[in-house]
Scaffold this active site. Structure first.
Site, short mmCIF file in Angstrom:
data_model
loop_
_atom_site.label_atom_id
_atom_site.label_comp_id
_atom_site.label_asym_id
_atom_site.label_seq_id
_atom_site.Cartn_x
_atom_site.Cartn_y
_atom_site.Cartn_z
N GLU A 156 0.80 -1.23 0.00
CA GLU A 156 0.00 0.00 0.00
C GLU A 156 0.84 1.28 0.00
O GLU A 156 0.78 2.07 0.96
CB GLU A 156 -0.95 0.01 1.21
CG GLU A 156 -1.97 -1.10 1.18
CD GLU A 156 -2.94 -1.06 2.37
OE1 GLU A 156 -2.79 -0.19 3.24
OE2 GLU A 156 -3.83 -1.92 2.41
N GLU A 349 -5.11 -8.48 0.50
CA GLU A 349 -5.73 -8.19 1.80
C GLU A 349 -7.22 -7.98 1.60
O GLU A 349 -7.64 -7.30 0.65
CB GLU A 349 -5.20 -6.89 2.43
CG GLU A 349 -3.88 -7.01 3.10
CD GLU A 349 -3.42 -5.71 3.77
OE1 GLU A 349 -4.28 -4.91 4.21
OE2 GLU A 349 -2.21 -5.51 3.84
#
Ligand code: IFM
Length: 436
Positions: A156, A349
């Protein structure tokens, strides 16, 4: 409890759980400091006043974690390597032991090489950090590359840029707003250099874990559409376009540092797969002149967009709306935008925070998101794997231990960090059994 069996996923599908070093390992004394250790020491920045000094103590208890993964019937584990630990004497021994234990249990190790815990002496505002990252990656690959085949470069980069450097709610706690953009570029450059280093070490299965939140305009009005488009660029396309197309969305390139055109050649190194972290869509409208909320924290007034609550949806304990179709939309949207530039996808995720051992809400969340994922596969998206966030309750960054994302409960008051599988653990174990 969700009653019907999940539809069958493709043969060879990877089923895993994700964690990250800073959030579970503890054992801070056995490594150098990261930017997170420094940040946590500032008064008032972590909501429950805690630190990750012990966390789940997985540094000492990783065998329990491996047994829990095996008990779930998972065939993959996404963990991260702590860069400051890898830089410390003997630090890579820990990951060698973990990898060996995973392989012995029949679980594929999927390490992430950067999950936000930058060595405290480094700074993503410096271009040189990208080169330092590549050197570190070379060292990890030299040590583990004979046994690890699937690698993730960064986790991320968008959240790390925005939360850590633009808004200051994560480490290193900077509030640079748009001046944080070089942090994005340097991470992307680091990613590309890492892909090259991994390939040079013989790696053939390399990806990244990028967050994607489909952006919903508040209304069809021009001002809301423009604000939503701007937000989508900042949070999604500023990362996926350079990675997959080798260019920044219009207007961004001029704001990036260095010889951007040359860097983009590196950033867009071919990937074997593209990792998507999905939690929820974002509802975005024109600026209101007032601050708005991004999860549990504020986005300042004065930005060219405002965030709005998605109403009429169940919410997780974190307050995030539960929107499974947002996952289908994310994946079909990526396919439509990038076409054959999009490699196979993995969900690196997806998960939710709820309290308690009898976590029926998590079961409903996972069931609905797995069905949404299957719909994307039916609609032609090539999806190869799904990783739940997270295996264990862990250190949820500036929230401390207040948000529980685990399939397994961790008693943070017990010296042993006692692990107790939740109802969702048993549900997922049975669901995976039915897939075989
Ligand atoms: O805990 C985090 C993880 O480190 C990165 N993705 C989102 C998760 C939940 O907030």
């Amino acid at each position: 409890m969700a009653a019907d069996a999940l539809p069958p996923f493709p043969p060879g599908f990877l089923w895993g759980a994700s964690t990250s070093a800073h959030q579970i390992e503890g054992a801070v004394d056995a490594r150098g400091p990261s930017v997170w250790d420094v940040f946590e020491a500032r008064p008032g920045v972590i909501r429950d006043g805690s630190t990750a000094a012990v966390a789940c103590d997985s540094f000492h208890r990783h065998r329990e974690d491996v047994a829990l993964l095996a008990g779930l019937g998972m065939n993959a584990y996404r963990f991260s390597v702590s860069w400051p630990r890898a830089d410390s004497p003997g630090g890579l021994d820990h990951y060698e032991r973990l990898v060996d234990d995973l392989l012995a249990a029949g679980v594929r190790p999927v390490p992430t090489l950067f999950h936000w815990d930058l060595p405290a002496s480094l700074d993503w505002l410096d271009r040189d950090t990208a080169a330092r990252f590549a050197e570190y990656v070379e060292r990890v690959a030299a040590r583990l590359g004979d046994r690890v085949h699937t690698w993730i470069t960064l986790n991320e980069p968008a959240e790390h840029t925005v939360l850590g450097h633009a808004l200051g709610v994560h480490a290193p706690g900077r509030t640079l707003l748009y001046d944080a953009l070089p942090v994005a570029h340097h991470q992307l450059l680091a990613h590309g250099l890492a892909v090259r280093a991994l390939r040079a070490a013989g790696a053939t299965d390399v990806g990244i874990a990028a967050s994607h939140s489909p952006t919903w305009p508040l209304t069809g009005d021009e001002a809301d559409l423009a604000a939503a488009d701007h937000y989508d660029v900042l949070m999604n396309r500023a990362f996926s376009d350079p990675l997959l197309l080798g260019r920044y969305p219009e207007g961004l390139e001029q704001l990036m540092p260095g010889d951007v055109a040359a860097d983009l050649e590196v950033v867009s190194e071919r990937l074997d797969w593209y990792g998507v972290n999905y939690y929820a869509p974002s509802l975005v409208g024109a600026p209101t002149g007032e601050k708005s909320a991004y999860g549990t924290f504020d986005v300042p007034a004065g930005l060219p967009f405002a965030l709005h609550e998605i109403e009429d949806r169940p919410r997780t304990a974190f307050g995030w709306p539960v929107v499974p179709e947002g996952l289908t939309q994310t994946l079909t949207g990526l396919r439509d935008r990038y076409g054959d530039r999009l490699p196979p996808v993995m969900i690196t995720e997806n998960g939710c925070s709820y309290p308690g051992l009898d976590d029926q809400e998590r079961i409903a969340y996972l069931d609905s998101h797995l069905r949404a994922l299957h719909r994307a596969i039916e609609e032609g998206v090539d999806v190869r794997g799904y990783f739940v966030w997270s295996l264990l309750d862990n250190y949820e960054w500036n929230e401390g231990y207040r948000q529980r994302f685990g399939l397994v409960h961790v008693d943070f008051d017990s010296p042993e960090r006692t692990r107790t599988p939740k109802a969702s653990y048993a549900w997922l174990r049975d669901a995976l059994r039915a897939q075989r």
